[in-house]
Every structure is written in structure tokens, then in C-alpha cells.
Design a protein around this motif. Structure first.
Motif, PDB file in Angstrom:
ATOM      1  N   TYR A 176      -2.206 -16.313  12.667  1.00 39.76           N
ATOM      2  CA  TYR A 176      -3.304 -15.154  13.174  1.00 39.76           C
ATOM      3  C   TYR A 176      -4.406 -16.049  13.264  1.00 39.76           C
ATOM      4  O   TYR A 176      -5.515 -14.896  14.475  1.00 39.76           O
ATOM      5  CB  TYR A 176      -3.729 -14.578  11.324  1.00 39.76           C
TER       6      TYR A 176
ATOM      7  N   SER B 246      -3.370  -6.664   6.128  1.00 42.16           N
ATOM      8  CA  SER B 246      -2.352  -6.139   6.153  1.00 42.16           C
ATOM      9  C   SER B 246      -2.617  -4.470   5.639  1.00 42.16           C
ATOM     10  O   SER B 246      -2.955  -4.813   4.470  1.00 42.16           O
ATOM     11  CB  SER B 246      -1.379  -6.977   6.161  1.00 42.16           C
TER      12      SER B 246
ATOM     13  N   ALA C   4      -1.221  -1.610   3.660  1.00 36.67           N
ATOM     14  CA  ALA C   4       0.349  -1.402   2.865  1.00 36.67           C
ATOM     15  C   ALA C   4       0.193  -0.311   2.104  1.00 36.67           C
ATOM     16  O   ALA C   4      -0.101   0.369   1.467  1.00 36.67           O
ATOM     17  CB  ALA C   4       1.099  -2.802   2.045  1.00 36.67           C
TER      18      ALA C   4
ATOM     19  N   ARG D 253       0.635 -14.290   3.119  1.00 33.75           N
ATOM     20  CA  ARG D 253       2.230 -14.597   4.059  1.00 33.75           C
ATOM     21  C   ARG D 253       2.752 -16.241   3.399  1.00 33.75           C
ATOM     22  O   ARG D 253       3.783 -15.901   3.178  1.00 33.75           O
ATOM     23  CB  ARG D 253       2.111 -13.923   5.884  1.00 33.75           C
TER      24      ARG D 253
ATOM     25  N   THR E 285      -1.083  -3.704  11.002  1.00 35.70           N
ATOM     26  CA  THR E 285      -2.479  -4.664  10.630  1.00 35.70           C
ATOM     27  C   THR E 285      -3.386  -4.514  11.530  1.00 35.70           C
ATOM     28  O   THR E 285      -3.407  -4.202  12.527  1.00 35.70           O
ATOM     29  CB  THR E 285      -1.870  -6.299  12.666  1.00 35.70           C
TER      30      THR E 285
ATOM     31  N   ASP F 283       0.259   1.002  14.781  1.00 36.48           N
ATOM     32  CA  ASP F 283      -0.634   0.482  13.485  1.00 36.48           C
ATOM     33  C   ASP F 283      -1.382   1.084  13.544  1.00 36.48           C
ATOM     34  O   ASP F 283      -2.254   1.668  12.571  1.00 36.48           O
ATOM     35  CB  ASP F 283      -0.471  -0.960  13.761  1.00 36.48           C
TER      36      ASP F 283
ATOM     37  N   SER G  99       7.376  -1.937  13.257  1.00 33.17           N
ATOM     38  CA  SER G  99       6.466  -1.536  13.491  1.00 33.17           C
ATOM     39  C   SER G  99       6.999   0.439  12.743  1.00 33.17           C
ATOM     40  O   SER G  99       6.634   0.874  11.722  1.00 33.17           O
ATOM     41  CB  SER G  99       4.756  -1.086  13.703  1.00 33.17           C
TER      42      SER G  99
ATOM     43  N   LYS H  13      -8.033 -10.856   9.830  1.00 37.33           N
ATOM     44  CA  LYS H  13      -7.733  -9.833   9.989  1.00 37.33           C
ATOM     45  C   LYS H  13      -6.687  -9.689   8.667  1.00 37.33           C
ATOM     46  O   LYS H  13      -7.090 -10.396   7.620  1.00 37.33           O
ATOM     47  CB  LYS H  13      -5.480 -10.811  10.440  1.00 37.33           C
TER      48      LYS H  13
ATOM     49  N   TRP I 136       3.623  -1.144   7.187  1.00 36.09           N
ATOM     50  CA  TRP I 136       2.456  -1.778   6.799  1.00 36.09           C
ATOM     51  C   TRP I 136       1.301  -1.583   8.124  1.00 36.09           C
ATOM     52  O   TRP I 136       2.505  -0.755   9.538  1.00 36.09           O
ATOM     53  CB  TRP I 136       2.242  -3.108   6.078  1.00 36.09           C
TER      54      TRP I 136
ATOM     55  N   HIS J 123       3.927 -16.455  10.443  1.00 36.23           N
ATOM     56  CA  HIS J 123       2.896 -15.342  10.634  1.00 36.23           C
ATOM     57  C   HIS J 123       1.370 -16.227  10.436  1.00 36.23           C
ATOM     58  O   HIS J 123       0.634 -15.398  10.885  1.00 36.23           O
ATOM     59  CB  HIS J 123       3.350 -14.191  10.259  1.00 36.23           C
ATOM     60  N   ASN J 124       1.693 -16.279   9.406  1.00 34.76           N
ATOM     61  CA  ASN J 124      -0.026 -16.444   8.353  1.00 34.76           C
ATOM     62  C   ASN J 124      -0.611 -17.862   9.110  1.00 34.76           C
ATOM     63  O   ASN J 124      -1.994 -18.107   9.074  1.00 34.76           O
ATOM     64  CB  ASN J 124       0.707 -16.983   6.790  1.00 34.76           C
TER      65      ASN J 124
ATOM     66  N   GLU K  98       8.412  -8.374   3.873  1.00 32.83           N
ATOM     67  CA  GLU K  98       7.492  -9.103   4.578  1.00 32.83           C
ATOM     68  C   GLU K  98       6.806 -10.028   5.416  1.00 32.83           C
ATOM     69  O   GLU K  98       8.830 -10.633   5.461  1.00 32.83           O
ATOM     70  CB  GLU K  98       5.605  -9.123   3.626  1.00 32.83           C
TER      71      GLU K  98
END
Length: 394
Positions: A263, A158, A160, A349, A147, A96, A140, A156, A145, A259-260, A254
Motif C-alpha cells: 500500500y 478497507s 468491510a 493485514r 479498498t 470498490d 472484488s 489506505k 470489502w 498487501h500491507n 482477507e
């Protein structure tokens, strides 16, 4: 109508790290990696065959943050005109970081502007990347993308762009052999999350679902075994293959709600990313039972025809790896829990998720993952049932 595409050239095999110099092919390269001795040794092996990099950025930290990325991008900028390829040697944070550095054009402000306003694409640069993952988890190496964290603001982002797909992903399972058990579990669960999150996703398609099923089944079968026998190359190879398939799945979709939810838990409570994005998976699975179509068919391929029993088995799988499936197990109080859920479902997300907030909350309360909680309700700061006290990062 659906489409599937992934332009990354994938090379997979034990001992294939030795081919990295051939992939560089005499180009002037920058190496992005971690500061630990094992990466110094790998860097030296590479330099012996490919020549010394014109710059080595070897101070990558977990959860790449604005502050460090700004400094790294500036260093790159001082040699940027001479760089023909970036080699990213390490885990997801390294790959990343390499994507950020490749696109910053020597000035991290270019990336920050693009992240925060979605403008300024013309100021970005796109240096080719060869990604060499040393963990089995991030995926990745086959996505476009990265993070990016702004810890000072508790945010946070992303990054992309279709030109951020690495030109080549070189996966050598031997590079994962010495990884600690905790990291092995966290990255393995990240792979599991990537695969399942790509299924209950509005962007899912039958091809991404095939990759997801292969990845999830392999992680569930293999991860407990590799934890008991971490030096087993065959098991490490299976986990690397699972991670790759998960990456190929969510590279087109995605991630989604788990995931949301994760974070702010990583930012505020210091929970490792792979743990933070996986402990809610049984709850989410319960909440999407009945969605039908190829998505539910894919979930049944992974968890069996009875998805309620499958969710129970998934919780047992996580518990067996030492991962609690309640918010309380990670020290999260009820008021914070309500805020996390509320924000997750309105985030990018969260909007990828095929389910609803109401069904998620109902499923969580049925399994006692959270106390009684109503949408939009702010409750007193009572501790959720569980033994641990809340522990925030400094």
C-alpha cells in the motif's frame, strides 16, 4: 474449527454479458463504470435492453480516493431514494467504488466515519450490487470489502461489511479481450497475490486453500501465455476463472503481509497495485517454509515439494513478466524500506500473516531483495542495490 461462506450468485461464461438486463429485472439502476469509449459502448448495449439508468457515474479513476468518492456519493444521493440496484461495470476500482457509493447513503462522510472510527454503522446504506468485472484480477465481485484511498493523508482503508457482498457476479471473459498487456500482467499478479496471501494467513481454512491452489496454479500456467497471445479467448477465460477462485479464497481470509507492504509503495512510488503486492511473494514464501499443516501442503501443491526451489521459480516467473523482486527494482531506498516493513507487520493485514518480520527480513537479505537491515533500525538514506532512482508520485 473453521467455517467457509460466500453468498454471491456467480454466473460465468463467454457472451453472458447479454444476460445482464435479465439480472436487473426491470429495477431502477445506477451504472458505475469508467469513462473510456469501450465502456460507453457497453453501457449503450445495456441501456438498449435494460433501459437507461437513472444515473450513470462514469468517472471512476484507479485507486478510488476520498475526494472523488465524496463527489460521486453526493451525486448518487440526489437520486438515491429511487435506486433499487447498482450495476458495477469495470475493474476492481469500479466495483470498490460501487460498494462505497452503495453504503454512503448519499453522504461520503458516513463511510469516512465508519472507516476511520468503526462507528456509525447505523448511518450506512446497503443498495444491492451486480458486479460485472472486465479485468481478471481483483476478485472484488465476490468479496464484501473495498479498498479506499486517502491520498491527501497518504492512507489506505478497507471498507468491510457482510452486506456489501454483491448479489450477483457476472463474469464474461469476452470483456477482458481488449485489455492492454500491462494491465493484464498487473491484474493477473493481483490474482496470484490474493490466492497465495490467503494461504499464509491466520484466517485460512481447507476450503479457501483449495480455491487458492486452483487459482495460483492457473495464473502461473496461463499468464505468460496470455501475454504472448492476448486475443486468445480460452486463455482469457482461464485467467478469469483463476481470478474468481482467488476471490473466493481471500473472501474468507482477507489478504496478508505482501498487501500491507504494497500500500505505501503504491501511494508513495506510484507502483501499480498488482505489481506492488506481488514482487515480495518469493521473499514471503521463503520466510514461511516450515509452517506445516494444510497451509504448507497447499504451497507445495503450487510450487512443488522443494519450496526453496519453488521460491526461485516464482522469482523467475515474475522476472519473465518484467517484474523485479527487489525493493530497489521499484526505486525504494533503504530507509523507506525499513519503515515500510516495520509498519506493514503491525498493520491489520500484517497481523493476518502466519510468519514473522524477522524471518521475512532474513529471507529478503538472503536473496538480496534488501540490504542488511535489522528490526527497528533506521539506516542512512542509501540507495538499495539496483539501477533505478526513486520516483515518487507528485
Amino acid at each position: 474449527m473453521w467455517t467457509y461462506g460466500n453468498p454471491v450468485n456467480v454466473i460465468f461464461g463467454s457472451g453472458e454479458f447479454g444476460r445482464l438486463a435479465d439480472l436487473i429485472a426491470g429495477r431502477r439502476y445506477v451504472l458505475v463504470t469508467y469513462p473510456e469509449p469501450v465502456f460507453s459502448d457497453l453501457s449503450q448495449r445495456l441501456a438498449t435492453k435494460a433501459g437507461v439508468p437513472i444515473l450513470s457515474i462514469s468517472d471512476v479513476a484507479p485507486n478510488p480516493d476520498y475526494l472523488l468518492l465524496r463527489d460521486q456519493s453526493a451525486r448518487f444521493g440526489r437520486v438515491g431514494a429511487k435506486v433499487e440496484v447498482i450495476v458495477a461495470l469495470g475493474g476492481g476500482s469500479v466495483i470498490d467504488s460501487a460498494k462505497v457509493i452503495a453504503s454512503a447513503n448519499g453522504n461520503f462522510d458516513n463511510v469516512a466515519r465508519y472507516l476511520e472510527t468503526r462507528t456509525g454503522e447505523e448511518d450506512l446504506s446497503f443498495v444491492p450490487i451486480i458486479a460485472v468485472p472486465t479485468t481478471a484480477g481483483t476478485g472484488s465481485e465476490v468479496t464484501c470489502w473495498a479498498t479506499v484511498w486517502n491520498e491527501a493523508q497518504g492512507k489506505k482503508f478497507s471498507l468491510a461489511h457482510p452486506r456489501l457482498y454483491p448479489e450477483t457476479a457476472l463474469l464474461d471473459p469476452e470483456l477482458t479481450l481488449e485489455k492492454p498487456i500491462g494491465l493484464t500482467i498487473s491484474t493477473g499478479l493481483d490474482s496470484l497475490s490474493h490466492s497465495i496471501e490467503s494461504i499464509w494467513n491466520v484466517n485460512a481454512n481447507p476450503i479457501s486453500a483449495r480455491h487458492a491452489v486452483a487459482a495460483a496454479r492457473l495464473v502461473i500456467q496461463t499468464l505468460p501465455l496470455v501475454v504472448r497471445d492476448p486475443g486468445n479467448l480460452a486463455l482469457r477465460s482461464a485467467m478469469a476463472e483463476a481470478s474468481l477462485n482467488a476471490g473466493l479464497a481471500f473472501s474468507n481470509t482477507e489478504t496478508a503481509i505482501a498487501h500491507n507492504l504494497s500500500y505505501p509503495i503504491t501511494l508513495g512510488w506510484g507502483v501499480q497495485h498488482g505489481i506492488a503486492c506481488s514482487f515480495t511473494l518469493p521473499t514471503v514464501l521463503r520466510s514461511v517454509i516450515g509452517i506445516g499443516g494444510f497451509r504448507e501442503a497447499a504451497l507445495r501443491e503450487i510450487f512443488g515439494p522443494d519450496l526453496i526451489a519453488g521460491a526461485d521459480q516464482l522469482a523467475e516467473f515474475l522476472n519473465g513478466l518484467g517484474v523485479g523482486t527487489r525493493f530497489a527494482d521499484h526505486g525504494i531506498r533503504l530507509q523507506a524500506c525499513a519503515e515500510i516493513i516495520e509498519e506493514a507487520f503491525v498493520g491489520e493485514r500484517g497481523r493476518n500473516f502466519v510468519g514473522t518480520k524477522e524471518r521475512f527480513i532474513a529471507a529478503a537479505q538472503r536473496q538480496e531483495a534488501i540490504d542488511h537491515l535489522q528490526p527497528h533500525e533506521t539506516q542512512g538514506d542509501h540507495v538499495l542495490s539496483g539501477p533505478r532512482e526513486e520516483s515518487r508520485q507528485a
